[in-house]
Design a protein around this motif. Structure first.
Motif, PDB file in Angstrom:
ATOM      1  N   ASN A  91       0.813  -1.222   0.000  1.00 36.78           N
ATOM      2  CA  ASN A  91       0.000   0.000   0.000  1.00 36.78           C
ATOM      3  C   ASN A  91       0.850   1.278   0.000  1.00 36.78           C
ATOM      4  O   ASN A  91       0.402   2.327   0.435  1.00 36.78           O
ATOM      5  CB  ASN A  91      -0.956   0.028   1.201  1.00 36.78           C
ATOM      6  CG  ASN A  91      -1.999  -1.064   1.120  1.00 36.78           C
ATOM      7  OD1 ASN A  91      -2.489  -1.367   0.041  1.00 36.78           O
ATOM      8  ND2 ASN A  91      -2.326  -1.663   2.252  1.00 36.78           N
ATOM      9  N   VAL A  92       2.101   1.135  -0.477  1.00 37.24           N
ATOM     10  CA  VAL A  92       2.951   2.324  -0.599  1.00 37.24           C
ATOM     11  C   VAL A  92       2.588   3.088  -1.863  1.00 37.24           C
ATOM     12  O   VAL A  92       2.600   4.315  -1.914  1.00 37.24           O
ATOM     13  CB  VAL A  92       4.447   1.918  -0.628  1.00 37.24           C
ATOM     14  CG1 VAL A  92       5.320   3.140  -0.844  1.00 37.24           C
ATOM     15  CG2 VAL A  92       4.810   1.211   0.678  1.00 37.24           C
ATOM     16  N   THR A  93       2.272   2.351  -2.909  1.00 34.31           N
ATOM     17  CA  THR A  93       1.869   2.948  -4.180  1.00 34.31           C
ATOM     18  C   THR A  93       0.349   3.040  -4.229  1.00 34.31           C
ATOM     19  O   THR A  93      -0.337   2.077  -3.943  1.00 34.31           O
ATOM     20  CB  THR A  93       2.365   2.088  -5.360  1.00 34.31           C
ATOM     21  OG1 THR A  93       3.781   1.970  -5.265  1.00 34.31           O
ATOM     22  CG2 THR A  93       1.995   2.722  -6.675  1.00 34.31           C
ATOM     23  N   THR A  94      -0.168   4.186  -4.572  1.00 26.27           N
ATOM     24  CA  THR A  94      -1.612   4.377  -4.643  1.00 26.27           C
ATOM     25  C   THR A  94      -2.066   4.384  -6.098  1.00 26.27           C
ATOM     26  O   THR A  94      -1.271   4.526  -7.013  1.00 26.27           O
ATOM     27  CB  THR A  94      -2.015   5.698  -3.974  1.00 26.27           C
ATOM     28  OG1 THR A  94      -1.335   6.774  -4.639  1.00 26.27           O
ATOM     29  CG2 THR A  94      -1.650   5.685  -2.501  1.00 26.27           C
ATOM     30  N   GLY A  95      -3.359   4.269  -6.293  1.00 25.67           N
ATOM     31  CA  GLY A  95      -3.897   4.301  -7.643  1.00 25.67           C
ATOM     32  C   GLY A  95      -3.923   2.926  -8.274  1.00 25.67           C
ATOM     33  O   GLY A  95      -3.604   1.908  -7.657  1.00 25.67           O
ATOM     34  N   MET A  96      -4.307   2.902  -9.544  1.00 23.86           N
ATOM     35  CA  MET A  96      -4.438   1.646 -10.266  1.00 23.86           C
ATOM     36  C   MET A  96      -3.064   1.116 -10.686  1.00 23.86           C
ATOM     37  O   MET A  96      -2.149   1.890 -10.959  1.00 23.86           O
ATOM     38  CB  MET A  96      -5.305   1.853 -11.507  1.00 23.86           C
ATOM     39  CG  MET A  96      -6.701   2.371 -11.197  1.00 23.86           C
ATOM     40  SD  MET A  96      -7.627   1.246 -10.128  1.00 23.86           S
ATOM     41  CE  MET A  96      -7.788  -0.144 -11.225  1.00 23.86           C
ATOM     42  N   PRO A  97      -2.909  -0.215 -10.736  1.00 32.06           N
ATOM     43  CA  PRO A  97      -1.629  -0.781 -11.195  1.00 32.06           C
ATOM     44  C   PRO A  97      -1.366  -0.431 -12.651  1.00 32.06           C
ATOM     45  O   PRO A  97      -2.288  -0.214 -13.431  1.00 32.06           O
ATOM     46  CB  PRO A  97      -1.828  -2.285 -11.003  1.00 32.06           C
ATOM     47  CG  PRO A  97      -3.306  -2.484 -11.021  1.00 32.06           C
ATOM     48  CD  PRO A  97      -3.889  -1.251 -10.395  1.00 32.06           C
ATOM     49  N   LYS A  98      -0.100  -0.377 -13.018  1.00 34.42           N
ATOM     50  CA  LYS A  98       0.300  -0.017 -14.376  1.00 34.42           C
ATOM     51  C   LYS A  98       0.821  -1.249 -15.105  1.00 34.42           C
ATOM     52  O   LYS A  98       1.667  -1.982 -14.589  1.00 34.42           O
ATOM     53  CB  LYS A  98       1.373   1.071 -14.332  1.00 34.42           C
ATOM     54  CG  LYS A  98       0.901   2.353 -13.631  1.00 34.42           C
ATOM     55  CD  LYS A  98       2.036   3.370 -13.524  1.00 34.42           C
ATOM     56  CE  LYS A  98       1.566   4.621 -12.781  1.00 34.42           C
ATOM     57  NZ  LYS A  98       2.654   5.617 -12.620  1.00 34.42           N
ATOM     58  N   LYS A  99       0.333  -1.450 -16.318  1.00 34.13           N
ATOM     59  CA  LYS A  99       0.676  -2.655 -17.071  1.00 34.13           C
ATOM     60  C   LYS A  99       2.175  -2.800 -17.325  1.00 34.13           C
ATOM     61  O   LYS A  99       2.686  -3.919 -17.381  1.00 34.13           O
ATOM     62  CB  LYS A  99      -0.062  -2.653 -18.420  1.00 34.13           C
ATOM     63  CG  LYS A  99      -1.556  -2.837 -18.316  1.00 34.13           C
ATOM     64  CD  LYS A  99      -2.177  -2.823 -19.707  1.00 34.13           C
ATOM     65  CE  LYS A  99      -3.688  -2.843 -19.639  1.00 34.13           C
ATOM     66  NZ  LYS A  99      -4.294  -2.744 -20.982  1.00 34.13           N
ATOM     67  N   LYS A 100       2.877  -1.702 -17.467  1.00 33.70           N
ATOM     68  CA  LYS A 100       4.297  -1.778 -17.824  1.00 33.70           C
ATOM     69  C   LYS A 100       5.117  -2.473 -16.748  1.00 33.70           C
ATOM     70  O   LYS A 100       6.239  -2.918 -17.004  1.00 33.70           O
ATOM     71  CB  LYS A 100       4.849  -0.390 -18.110  1.00 33.70           C
ATOM     72  CG  LYS A 100       4.911   0.530 -16.897  1.00 33.70           C
ATOM     73  CD  LYS A 100       5.523   1.868 -17.274  1.00 33.70           C
ATOM     74  CE  LYS A 100       5.633   2.815 -16.075  1.00 33.70           C
ATOM     75  NZ  LYS A 100       6.242   4.115 -16.447  1.00 33.70           N
ATOM     76  N   PHE A 101       4.577  -2.577 -15.542  1.00 35.78           N
ATOM     77  CA  PHE A 101       5.287  -3.240 -14.457  1.00 35.78           C
ATOM     78  C   PHE A 101       4.886  -4.717 -14.334  1.00 35.78           C
ATOM     79  O   PHE A 101       5.279  -5.385 -13.384  1.00 35.78           O
ATOM     80  CB  PHE A 101       5.031  -2.522 -13.137  1.00 35.78           C
ATOM     81  CG  PHE A 101       5.639  -1.143 -13.074  1.00 35.78           C
ATOM     82  CD1 PHE A 101       7.010  -0.972 -12.999  1.00 35.78           C
ATOM     83  CD2 PHE A 101       4.840  -0.022 -13.105  1.00 35.78           C
ATOM     84  CE1 PHE A 101       7.581   0.293 -12.953  1.00 35.78           C
ATOM     85  CE2 PHE A 101       5.390   1.256 -13.050  1.00 35.78           C
ATOM     86  CZ  PHE A 101       6.771   1.416 -12.980  1.00 35.78           C
ATOM     87  N   TYR A 102       4.105  -5.207 -15.289  1.00 38.52           N
ATOM     88  CA  TYR A 102       3.671  -6.600 -15.281  1.00 38.52           C
ATOM     89  C   TYR A 102       3.978  -7.214 -16.643  1.00 38.52           C
ATOM     90  O   TYR A 102       3.112  -7.755 -17.309  1.00 38.52           O
ATOM     91  CB  TYR A 102       2.173  -6.706 -14.995  1.00 38.52           C
ATOM     92  CG  TYR A 102       1.758  -6.173 -13.645  1.00 38.52           C
ATOM     93  CD1 TYR A 102       1.518  -7.026 -12.575  1.00 38.52           C
ATOM     94  CD2 TYR A 102       1.601  -4.804 -13.434  1.00 38.52           C
ATOM     95  CE1 TYR A 102       1.135  -6.537 -11.339  1.00 38.52           C
ATOM     96  CE2 TYR A 102       1.220  -4.302 -12.200  1.00 38.52           C
ATOM     97  CZ  TYR A 102       0.989  -5.172 -11.158  1.00 38.52           C
ATOM     98  OH  TYR A 102       0.606  -4.681  -9.926  1.00 38.52           O
ATOM     99  N   ARG A 103       5.224  -7.126 -17.042  1.00 41.48           N
ATOM    100  CA  ARG A 103       5.604  -7.572 -18.378  1.00 41.48           C
ATOM    101  C   ARG A 103       5.446  -9.078 -18.515  1.00 41.48           C
ATOM    102  O   ARG A 103       5.817  -9.837 -17.635  1.00 41.48           O
ATOM    103  CB  ARG A 103       7.057  -7.177 -18.657  1.00 41.48           C
ATOM    104  CG  ARG A 103       7.493  -7.455 -20.085  1.00 41.48           C
ATOM    105  CD  ARG A 103       8.893  -6.943 -20.332  1.00 41.48           C
ATOM    106  NE  ARG A 103       9.324  -7.202 -21.696  1.00 41.48           N
ATOM    107  CZ  ARG A 103      10.520  -6.909 -22.169  1.00 41.48           C
ATOM    108  NH1 ARG A 103      11.413  -6.320 -21.379  1.00 41.48           N
ATOM    109  NH2 ARG A 103      10.851  -7.178 -23.409  1.00 41.48           N
TER     110      ARG A 103
END
Length: 271
Positions: free
Chosen positions: A21-33
Protein backbone atom coordinates in the motif's frame (compact mmCIF):
# COMPACT_ATOMS: atom_id res chain seq x y z
CA UNK A 1 28.55 0.90 -5.48
CA UNK A 2 25.55 -0.88 -7.01
CA UNK A 3 24.17 0.70 -10.15
CA UNK A 4 20.59 1.86 -10.73
CA UNK A 5 17.92 -0.87 -10.73
CA UNK A 6 17.25 -2.58 -14.04
CA UNK A 7 13.78 -2.97 -15.56
CA UNK A 8 13.12 -6.31 -13.87
CA UNK A 9 14.11 -4.91 -10.46
CA UNK A 10 11.88 -1.86 -11.03
CA UNK A 11 8.92 -4.12 -11.79
CA UNK A 12 9.54 -6.18 -8.67
CA UNK A 13 9.93 -3.08 -6.49
CA UNK A 14 6.74 -1.56 -7.90
CA UNK A 15 4.63 -4.66 -7.27
CA UNK A 16 6.07 -5.03 -3.77
CA UNK A 17 5.22 -1.39 -3.01
CA UNK A 18 1.71 -1.90 -4.39
CA UNK A 19 1.13 -4.86 -2.08
CA UNK A 20 2.42 -2.83 0.89
CA UNK A 21 0.00 0.00 0.00
CA UNK A 22 2.95 2.32 -0.60
CA UNK A 23 1.87 2.95 -4.18
CA UNK A 24 -1.61 4.38 -4.64
CA UNK A 25 -3.90 4.30 -7.64
CA UNK A 26 -4.44 1.65 -10.27
CA UNK A 27 -1.63 -0.78 -11.20
CA UNK A 28 0.30 -0.02 -14.38
CA UNK A 29 0.68 -2.65 -17.07
CA UNK A 30 4.30 -1.78 -17.82
CA UNK A 31 5.29 -3.24 -14.46
CA UNK A 32 3.67 -6.60 -15.28
CA UNK A 33 5.60 -7.57 -18.38
CA UNK A 34 4.58 -10.91 -19.86
CA UNK A 35 4.80 -12.74 -23.16
CA UNK A 36 1.68 -12.48 -25.30
CA UNK A 37 1.07 -16.24 -25.28
CA UNK A 38 1.66 -19.24 -23.02
CA UNK A 39 1.86 -22.91 -23.98
CA UNK A 40 -1.22 -24.57 -22.41
CA UNK A 41 0.48 -27.99 -22.59
CA UNK A 42 3.47 -26.96 -20.47
CA UNK A 43 3.76 -27.60 -16.74
CA UNK A 44 3.13 -24.17 -15.22
CA UNK A 45 3.39 -25.40 -11.61
CA UNK A 46 -0.20 -24.42 -10.95
CA UNK A 47 -2.17 -25.05 -7.79
CA UNK A 48 -5.61 -26.51 -8.27
CA UNK A 49 -8.13 -28.45 -6.15
CA UNK A 50 -8.66 -32.17 -6.65
CA UNK A 51 -12.41 -31.46 -6.75
CA UNK A 52 -14.58 -28.29 -6.64
CA UNK A 53 -15.53 -28.70 -2.96
CA UNK A 54 -11.85 -28.49 -2.00
CA UNK A 55 -11.45 -25.00 -3.47
CA UNK A 56 -11.29 -22.13 -0.97
CA UNK A 57 -12.84 -19.16 -2.79
CA UNK A 58 -13.11 -17.01 0.34
CA UNK A 59 -9.76 -15.30 -0.29
CA UNK A 60 -11.06 -14.11 -3.65
CA UNK A 61 -14.56 -13.06 -2.52
CA UNK A 62 -14.29 -11.81 1.08
CA UNK A 63 -17.56 -9.91 0.68
CA UNK A 64 -19.44 -13.13 -0.12
CA UNK A 65 -17.89 -15.47 2.46
CA UNK A 66 -20.32 -17.32 4.71
CA UNK A 67 -19.84 -17.48 8.47
CA UNK A 68 -18.28 -20.84 9.28
CA UNK A 69 -19.66 -23.08 12.01
CA UNK A 70 -17.42 -24.89 14.50
CA UNK A 71 -17.65 -28.09 12.44
CA UNK A 72 -16.54 -26.27 9.28
CA UNK A 73 -13.44 -24.53 10.63
CA UNK A 74 -11.04 -27.12 9.18
CA UNK A 75 -12.64 -27.25 5.72
CA UNK A 76 -12.51 -24.58 2.96
CA UNK A 77 -14.73 -21.61 3.79
CA UNK A 78 -17.98 -21.53 1.85
CA UNK A 79 -19.41 -18.66 -0.18
CA UNK A 80 -22.94 -17.36 0.24
CA UNK A 81 -23.54 -18.10 -3.46
CA UNK A 82 -21.87 -20.04 -6.27
CA UNK A 83 -19.70 -18.59 -9.00
CA UNK A 84 -21.81 -18.49 -12.16
CA UNK A 85 -19.75 -16.66 -14.80
CA UNK A 86 -16.27 -17.53 -16.09
CA UNK A 87 -14.08 -15.49 -18.43
CA UNK A 88 -11.58 -17.93 -19.95
CA UNK A 89 -8.28 -16.20 -20.70
CA UNK A 90 -9.45 -12.97 -19.09
CA UNK A 91 -6.35 -11.00 -20.11
CA UNK A 92 -6.07 -7.72 -18.21
CA UNK A 93 -9.57 -7.98 -16.79
CA UNK A 94 -11.47 -5.42 -18.87
CA UNK A 95 -14.53 -7.63 -19.30
CA UNK A 96 -14.66 -8.58 -15.61
CA UNK A 97 -14.49 -4.96 -14.46
CA UNK A 98 -17.15 -3.87 -16.97
CA UNK A 99 -19.54 -6.71 -16.13
CA UNK A 100 -19.24 -6.27 -12.36
CA UNK A 101 -21.79 -3.42 -12.09
CA UNK A 102 -23.95 -4.97 -14.83
CA UNK A 103 -24.30 -8.18 -12.78
CA UNK A 104 -23.85 -6.96 -9.19
CA UNK A 105 -25.48 -10.00 -7.57
CA UNK A 106 -23.54 -12.58 -9.61
CA UNK A 107 -20.06 -13.92 -8.88
CA UNK A 108 -17.68 -13.77 -11.84
CA UNK A 109 -14.16 -15.16 -12.13
CA UNK A 110 -11.46 -14.65 -14.74
CA UNK A 111 -9.07 -17.52 -15.41
CA UNK A 112 -5.70 -16.52 -16.88
CA UNK A 113 -2.70 -18.78 -17.46
CA UNK A 114 -0.03 -16.03 -17.60
CA UNK A 115 1.28 -15.33 -14.11
CA UNK A 116 2.10 -11.62 -14.47
CA UNK A 117 -1.20 -10.87 -16.22
CA UNK A 118 -3.18 -12.70 -13.53
CA UNK A 119 -1.29 -10.77 -10.85
CA UNK A 120 -2.11 -7.49 -12.61
CA UNK A 121 -5.84 -8.29 -12.65
CA UNK A 122 -5.75 -9.29 -8.97
CA UNK A 123 -4.02 -6.02 -8.06
CA UNK A 124 -6.45 -4.10 -10.27
CA UNK A 125 -9.44 -5.59 -8.45
CA UNK A 126 -7.89 -4.81 -5.06
CA UNK A 127 -7.34 -1.20 -6.12
CA UNK A 128 -10.92 -0.87 -7.39
CA UNK A 129 -12.30 -2.31 -4.17
CA UNK A 130 -10.20 0.07 -2.09
CA UNK A 131 -11.27 3.05 -4.22
CA UNK A 132 -14.97 2.24 -3.84
CA UNK A 133 -14.84 0.73 -0.35
CA UNK A 134 -17.90 2.64 0.88
CA UNK A 135 -20.04 1.36 -2.00
CA UNK A 136 -18.51 -2.13 -1.65
CA UNK A 137 -18.13 -2.25 -5.42
CA UNK A 138 -16.28 -4.97 -7.35
CA UNK A 139 -16.67 -7.51 -4.55
CA UNK A 140 -18.23 -9.93 -7.03
CA UNK A 141 -15.23 -10.37 -9.36
CA UNK A 142 -11.93 -12.18 -8.98
CA UNK A 143 -9.05 -13.50 -11.06
CA UNK A 144 -7.37 -16.87 -10.70
CA UNK A 145 -4.23 -18.16 -12.39
CA UNK A 146 -5.32 -21.40 -14.00
CA UNK A 147 -5.11 -23.53 -17.12
CA UNK A 148 -8.74 -24.10 -18.13
CA UNK A 149 -7.74 -26.52 -20.88
CA UNK A 150 -6.57 -28.94 -18.20
CA UNK A 151 -8.38 -28.12 -14.98
CA UNK A 152 -11.80 -26.54 -15.55
CA UNK A 153 -13.74 -29.48 -13.96
CA UNK A 154 -11.49 -29.25 -10.89
CA UNK A 155 -13.00 -25.85 -10.05
CA UNK A 156 -16.67 -26.10 -11.05
CA UNK A 157 -19.39 -28.65 -10.41
CA UNK A 158 -21.64 -30.05 -13.10
CA UNK A 159 -24.18 -27.45 -14.32
CA UNK A 160 -22.81 -24.77 -11.99
CA UNK A 161 -22.20 -22.01 -14.56
CA UNK A 162 -24.69 -19.81 -16.40
CA UNK A 163 -22.27 -17.91 -18.68
CA UNK A 164 -18.87 -18.65 -20.13
CA UNK A 165 -16.88 -16.06 -22.13
CA UNK A 166 -14.17 -16.82 -24.70
CA UNK A 167 -12.94 -13.42 -25.88
CA UNK A 168 -10.27 -12.99 -28.55
CA UNK A 169 -8.55 -16.34 -27.90
CA UNK A 170 -5.15 -17.15 -29.39
CA UNK A 171 -5.92 -18.12 -33.02
CA UNK A 172 -2.96 -20.55 -33.34
CA UNK A 173 -2.86 -20.01 -37.09
CA UNK A 174 -0.61 -22.96 -37.99
CA UNK A 175 -2.50 -26.20 -38.50
CA UNK A 176 -0.17 -28.14 -36.23
CA UNK A 177 -1.10 -25.67 -33.46
CA UNK A 178 -4.86 -26.11 -33.82
CA UNK A 179 -4.80 -28.65 -30.98
CA UNK A 180 -4.02 -25.72 -28.65
CA UNK A 181 -7.17 -23.79 -29.59
CA UNK A 182 -9.49 -23.19 -26.66
CA UNK A 183 -12.50 -24.45 -28.66
CA UNK A 184 -12.45 -28.10 -29.70
CA UNK A 185 -14.65 -31.18 -29.62
CA UNK A 186 -13.14 -32.37 -26.32
CA UNK A 187 -13.09 -28.98 -24.60
CA UNK A 188 -16.66 -28.23 -25.69
CA UNK A 189 -17.73 -31.32 -23.74
CA UNK A 190 -16.09 -29.86 -20.64
CA UNK A 191 -17.91 -26.56 -21.19
CA UNK A 192 -21.15 -28.52 -21.55
CA UNK A 193 -20.40 -30.29 -18.26
CA UNK A 194 -19.87 -27.03 -16.33
CA UNK A 195 -22.77 -25.12 -17.93
CA UNK A 196 -26.36 -25.57 -16.80
CA UNK A 197 -29.07 -26.14 -19.44
CA UNK A 198 -29.91 -22.73 -20.90
CA UNK A 199 -26.42 -21.40 -20.10
CA UNK A 200 -24.61 -19.42 -22.78
CA UNK A 201 -21.11 -19.57 -24.26
CA UNK A 202 -20.07 -16.15 -25.62
CA UNK A 203 -17.36 -16.04 -28.29
CA UNK A 204 -15.74 -13.09 -30.03
CA UNK A 205 -12.66 -12.81 -32.25
CA UNK A 206 -11.23 -10.60 -34.96
CA UNK A 207 -10.00 -13.62 -36.94
CA UNK A 208 -12.71 -14.82 -39.34
CA UNK A 209 -11.14 -18.26 -39.79
CA UNK A 210 -11.12 -18.81 -36.03
CA UNK A 211 -14.72 -17.58 -35.80
CA UNK A 212 -15.75 -20.17 -38.40
CA UNK A 213 -13.79 -22.83 -36.50
CA UNK A 214 -15.60 -22.05 -33.23
CA UNK A 215 -19.01 -21.96 -34.91
CA UNK A 216 -18.33 -25.26 -36.67
CA UNK A 217 -17.24 -27.04 -33.48
CA UNK A 218 -20.04 -25.74 -31.27
CA UNK A 219 -22.75 -26.40 -33.86
CA UNK A 220 -21.43 -29.93 -34.32
CA UNK A 221 -21.61 -30.62 -30.59
CA UNK A 222 -24.91 -32.24 -29.48
CA UNK A 223 -25.04 -30.19 -26.26
CA UNK A 224 -25.12 -26.77 -27.97
CA UNK A 225 -27.21 -24.76 -30.38
CA UNK A 226 -26.37 -21.36 -31.83
CA UNK A 227 -28.30 -18.41 -30.42
CA UNK A 228 -30.23 -16.50 -33.13
CA UNK A 229 -28.71 -13.15 -34.11
CA UNK A 230 -31.73 -11.14 -32.95
CA UNK A 231 -31.50 -12.64 -29.46
CA UNK A 232 -27.72 -12.25 -29.53
CA UNK A 233 -27.86 -8.53 -30.25
CA UNK A 234 -30.44 -7.99 -27.49
CA UNK A 235 -28.10 -9.50 -24.86
CA UNK A 236 -26.47 -6.65 -22.86
CA UNK A 237 -23.38 -8.78 -22.23
CA UNK A 238 -22.64 -8.82 -25.97
CA UNK A 239 -22.29 -5.03 -26.09
CA UNK A 240 -19.94 -5.09 -23.11
CA UNK A 241 -17.91 -7.91 -24.66
CA UNK A 242 -17.53 -6.00 -27.92
CA UNK A 243 -16.25 -2.77 -26.38
CA UNK A 244 -14.63 -3.36 -22.98
CA UNK A 245 -11.92 -5.98 -23.47
CA UNK A 246 -8.39 -4.74 -24.15
CA UNK A 247 -8.22 -6.74 -27.38
CA UNK A 248 -11.61 -5.38 -28.45
CA UNK A 249 -10.41 -1.83 -27.96
CA UNK A 250 -7.27 -2.59 -29.96
CA UNK A 251 -9.36 -3.98 -32.84
CA UNK A 252 -11.54 -0.86 -32.65
CA UNK A 253 -8.48 1.42 -32.91
CA UNK A 254 -7.23 -0.56 -35.91
CA UNK A 255 -10.70 -0.44 -37.50
CA UNK A 256 -10.86 -4.23 -37.64
CA UNK A 257 -13.86 -6.56 -37.68
CA UNK A 258 -15.29 -8.40 -34.69
CA UNK A 259 -17.03 -11.72 -35.17
CA UNK A 260 -19.50 -12.72 -32.44
CA UNK A 261 -21.33 -16.01 -31.87
CA UNK A 262 -23.32 -17.29 -28.88
CA UNK A 263 -24.21 -20.88 -28.12
CA UNK A 264 -26.87 -22.17 -25.74
CA UNK A 265 -26.43 -25.27 -23.60
CA UNK A 266 -29.24 -27.71 -24.42
CA UNK A 267 -31.04 -30.02 -22.05
CA UNK A 268 -29.50 -33.47 -21.82
CA UNK A 269 -31.62 -36.12 -23.54
CA UNK A 270 -33.40 -38.78 -21.50
CA UNK A 271 -31.38 -41.91 -21.86
Amino acid sequence: MPGPPNKKQKRQEYRHALKQNVTTGMPKKKFYRQRAHANPFSDHRLSYPTKPDDMDWSIFYPGFTAQATEEETSSPKKLTKDIEVVDIGCGFGGLLVALSPVMPDTLLVGMEIRSQVAEFVQDRIKALRAKDSEQRSYQNIACLRANTMKFLPNFFRKAQLSKLFICFPDPHFKQRKHKARIVSTTLNSEYAYALRPGGIVYTITDVENLHEWMVQHFEAHPSFERVPEEEQEADPCVGVMRTETEEGKKVERNKGQKFVALFRRLEDPEW
